[in-house]
Write an enzyme that holds these catalytic residues in place. Structure first.
Site, PDB file in Angstrom:
ATOM      1  N   ASP A  64       0.848  -1.196   0.000  1.00 49.95           N
ATOM      2  CA  ASP A  64       0.000   0.000   0.000  1.00 49.95           C
ATOM      3  C   ASP A  64       0.882   1.244   0.000  1.00 49.95           C
ATOM      4  OD1 ASP A  64      -2.945   1.028   0.701  1.00 49.95           O
ATOM      5  OD2 ASP A  64      -1.505   2.209   1.877  1.00 49.95           O
TER       6      ASP A  64
ATOM      7  N   HIS B 149      -7.491   9.617  -1.984  1.00 54.49           N
ATOM      8  CA  HIS B 149      -6.880   9.511  -0.653  1.00 54.49           C
ATOM      9  C   HIS B 149      -7.764  10.107   0.450  1.00 54.49           C
ATOM     10  CE1 HIS B 149      -2.593   9.075   1.144  1.00 54.49           C
ATOM     11  NE2 HIS B 149      -3.482   8.869   2.087  1.00 54.49           N
TER      12      HIS B 149
HETATM   13  P1  NAD Z   1       0.381   1.126  11.926  1.00 55.89           P
HETATM   14  O1  NAD Z   1      -0.853   1.020  12.749  1.00 55.89           O
HETATM   15  O2  NAD Z   1       0.676   0.089  10.899  1.00 55.89           O
HETATM   16  O3  NAD Z   1       1.580   1.256  12.966  1.00 55.89           O
HETATM   17  C1  NAD Z   1       2.918   1.346  12.534  1.00 55.89           C
HETATM   18  C2  NAD Z   1       3.815   1.566  13.745  1.00 55.89           C
HETATM   19  O4  NAD Z   1       3.553   0.568  14.733  1.00 55.89           O
HETATM   20  C3  NAD Z   1       5.283   1.398  13.375  1.00 55.89           C
HETATM   21  O5  NAD Z   1       5.812   2.634  12.950  1.00 55.89           O
HETATM   22  C4  NAD Z   1       5.895   0.929  14.675  1.00 55.89           C
HETATM   23  O6  NAD Z   1       6.140   2.023  15.520  1.00 55.89           O
HETATM   24  C5  NAD Z   1       4.780   0.106  15.276  1.00 55.89           C
HETATM   25  N1  NAD Z   1       4.881  -1.350  15.003  1.00 55.89           N
HETATM   26  C6  NAD Z   1       4.636  -1.967  13.814  1.00 55.89           C
HETATM   27  N2  NAD Z   1       4.754  -3.305  13.963  1.00 55.89           N
HETATM   28  C7  NAD Z   1       5.099  -3.523  15.254  1.00 55.89           C
HETATM   29  C8  NAD Z   1       5.364  -4.694  15.994  1.00 55.89           C
HETATM   30  N3  NAD Z   1       5.288  -5.899  15.454  1.00 55.89           N
HETATM   31  N4  NAD Z   1       5.680  -4.556  17.304  1.00 55.89           N
HETATM   32  C9  NAD Z   1       5.734  -3.330  17.887  1.00 55.89           C
HETATM   33  N5  NAD Z   1       5.486  -2.177  17.234  1.00 55.89           N
HETATM   34  C10 NAD Z   1       5.170  -2.269  15.919  1.00 55.89           C
HETATM   35  O7  NAD Z   1       0.402   2.609  11.291  1.00 55.89           O
HETATM   36  P2  NAD Z   1       0.451   3.292   9.871  1.00 55.89           P
HETATM   37  O8  NAD Z   1       1.747   3.102   9.204  1.00 55.89           O
HETATM   38  O9  NAD Z   1      -0.026   4.674  10.079  1.00 55.89           O
HETATM   39  O10 NAD Z   1      -0.662   2.502   9.028  1.00 55.89           O
HETATM   40  C11 NAD Z   1      -0.396   1.400   8.195  1.00 55.89           C
HETATM   41  C12 NAD Z   1      -0.528   1.765   6.741  1.00 55.89           C
HETATM   42  O11 NAD Z   1      -1.831   2.258   6.465  1.00 55.89           O
HETATM   43  C13 NAD Z   1       0.378   2.940   6.312  1.00 55.89           C
HETATM   44  O12 NAD Z   1       1.722   2.563   6.223  1.00 55.89           O
HETATM   45  C14 NAD Z   1      -0.274   3.311   5.025  1.00 55.89           C
HETATM   46  O13 NAD Z   1       0.066   2.395   4.004  1.00 55.89           O
HETATM   47  C15 NAD Z   1      -1.753   3.199   5.406  1.00 55.89           C
HETATM   48  N6  NAD Z   1      -2.322   4.497   5.858  1.00 55.89           N
HETATM   49  C16 NAD Z   1      -3.285   5.087   5.085  1.00 55.89           C
HETATM   50  C17 NAD Z   1      -3.833   6.302   5.450  1.00 55.89           C
HETATM   51  C18 NAD Z   1      -4.897   6.917   4.604  1.00 55.89           C
HETATM   52  O14 NAD Z   1      -5.249   8.086   4.825  1.00 55.89           O
HETATM   53  N7  NAD Z   1      -5.437   6.212   3.629  1.00 55.89           N
HETATM   54  C19 NAD Z   1      -3.405   6.953   6.615  1.00 55.89           C
HETATM   55  C20 NAD Z   1      -2.429   6.331   7.392  1.00 55.89           C
HETATM   56  C21 NAD Z   1      -1.913   5.101   7.016  1.00 55.89           C
END
Ligand code: NAD
Length: 276
Positions: free
Chosen positions: A44, A107
Site C-alpha cells: 500500500d 486519498h
Molecule cells: P500502523 O498502525 O501500521 O503502525 C505502525 C507503527 O507501529 C510502526 O511505525 C511501529 O512504531 C509500530 N509497530 C509496527 N509493527 C510492530 C510490531 N510488530 N511490534 C511493535 N510495534 C510495531 O500505522 P500506519 O503506518 O499509520 O498505518 C499502516 C498503513 O496504512 C500505512 O503505512 C499506510 O500504508 C496506510 N495508511 C493510510 C492512510 C490513509 O489516509 N489512507 C493513513 C495512514 C496510514
C-alpha cells in the site's frame, strides 16, 4: 499463507499487506523486498508518501510475476480536478514503472473542496481503460460515499479508513458492508499506541503471540484488509504471522470493549490540506 478477499468486481486482494507510509524513500526498496521475502504480496503506497518509485523498484527487483503482487496507490489531495487526477495517475504509473495498478484510491474526500465526484469520474475512466484493476476511496464517511454512489456509475471496491481497537468504526464499516464495499483498516496498530494496552497484552499472552499479532488477528477475523507498517525486518516478519491461531468470542469482546473513538489521524470532514 495469506488469504485473499474478493472485491465487488471479482478482483482478489491479499487480506494482509505491507504499509509504506513514512518509510524513508532510501530504505523503501529494501524493506518492501524484506516484506516479499516474508510472504507479503500486497503493498500500500500513495502519491503523498513520495516512495512510489522505490516500491516499483522493489516489485521489479523481486522477480515475482506481476500477477502475484497487488499494488495500491492513492490520488494526492492536490489533484481532485478531473484532468489533474488523470495526469497524476499517469505520473504514478511512471513512478511505479508499472503498466497498471491493482487498486487506485481517492486519498481523502476533502468535502470543503468539493471536487471528489469529479475525481471519482476520472477514476472511473482509468478503471475503464484497464490501467487500474479496481478503484476505491479512502477516508470517506457514509455521506461522501452516498454522493459517489449517486453521481457515479461504478461502486467503489474499497473504503480505506482508520480502524484499530481504539477506533472500531462500526458505523462506517456497516455502511461499507451494506454496499458491497470492502473496508481496509489503516493504522491497524493505531501507529503502535494500542500495543501497550493491558487487555491486548492479556489476549496475546493467552495465545502465545505478540500484541501486534493479536491486534492484527482481531482485524482479520472482522473481515477487514490490513497493511501494518514497520521499518524493522523482524517486525515485518512478525506482522505477517497472524494466521496460525484464532481469537475466541471472549477475546474479541475484550478487544471490542477498548473502543474510545480515538483517532491517530484527521477526521475526514476536517482534513482539507491540498498541498503536494
Ligand atoms: P500502523 O498502525 O501500521 O503502525 C505502525 C507503527 O507501529 C510502526 O511505525 C511501529 O512504531 C509500530 N509497530 C509496527 N509493527 C510492530 C510490531 N510488530 N511490534 C511493535 N510495534 C510495531 O500505522 P500506519 O503506518 O499509520 O498505518 C499502516 C498503513 O496504512 C500505512 O503505512 C499506510 O500504508 C496506510 N495508511 C493510510 C492512510 C490513509 O489516509 N489512507 C493513513 C495512514 C496510514
Amino acid at each position: 499463507m495469506i488469504p485473499d478477499i474478493e472485491l465487488n468486481n471479482g478482483v482478489r486482494i491479499p487480506q494482509l499487506g505491507f504499509g509504506t507510509y513514512k518509510l524513508p524513500p532510501e530504505r523503501t526498496r529494501d524493506l518492501v523486498l524484506t516484506a516479499f521475502d516474508a510472504g507479503y504480496r500486497h503493498v500500500d503506497t500513495a502519491q503523498m508518501y513520495r516512495n512510489e518509485r522505490e516500491v516499483g523498484q522493489a516489485v521489479a527487483a523481486s522477480g515475482l510475476p506481476r500477477g502475484d503482487v497487488f499494488v495500491t496507490t492513492k490520488l494526492n489531495n492536490a489533484f481532485h480536478a478531473h484532468d489533474d487526477a488523470l495526469a497524476a495517475f499517469e505520473r504514478s504509473l511512471d513512478a511505479l514503472a508499472l503498466e497498471f495498478v491493482d487498486l487506485f484510491l481517492i486519498h481523502w474526500p476533502l468535502p470543503a473542496v468539493g471536487l471528489y465526484p469529479q475525481a471519482w469520474a476520472a477514476l472511473e475512466e482509468i478503471y475503464a481503460s484497464g490501467r487500474a484493476r479496481a478503484i476505491g476511496v479512502s477516508n470517506f464517511q457514509p455521506s461522501h460515499l452516498t454522493r459517489v454512489l449517486e453521481t457515479g456509475t461504478v461502486t467503489p471496491a474499497v473504503n480505506q479508513i482508520e480502524v484499530h481497537p481504539y477506533l472500531r468504526q462500526d458505523e462506517v464499516r456497516a455502511f461499507d458492508a451494506a454496499h458491497g464495499i470492502v473496508t481496509q483498516a489503516w493504522s491497524p496498530l493505531g501507529r503502535g499506541t494500542v500495543l501497550a494496552d493491558p487487555v491486548i497484552a492479556q489476549v496475546a499472552a493467552r495465545h502465545g503471540v505478540t500484541p501486534a499479532q493479536a491486534v492484527l488477528r482481531w482485524h482479520l477475523q472482522r473481515g477487514d484488509v490490513v497493511f501494518p507498517k514497520s521499518a524493522t525486518p523482524a517486525r515485518i516478519r512478525e506482522n505477517a504471522d497472524a494466521f496460525g491461531f484464532a481469537l475466541d468470542a471472549d477475546d474479541v469482546a475484550a478487544i471490542d470493549a477498548l473502543d474510545r473513538g480515538e483517532r491517530t489521524g484527521s477526521h475526514p470532514d476536517q482534513e482539507n490540506r491540498t498541498g503536494r
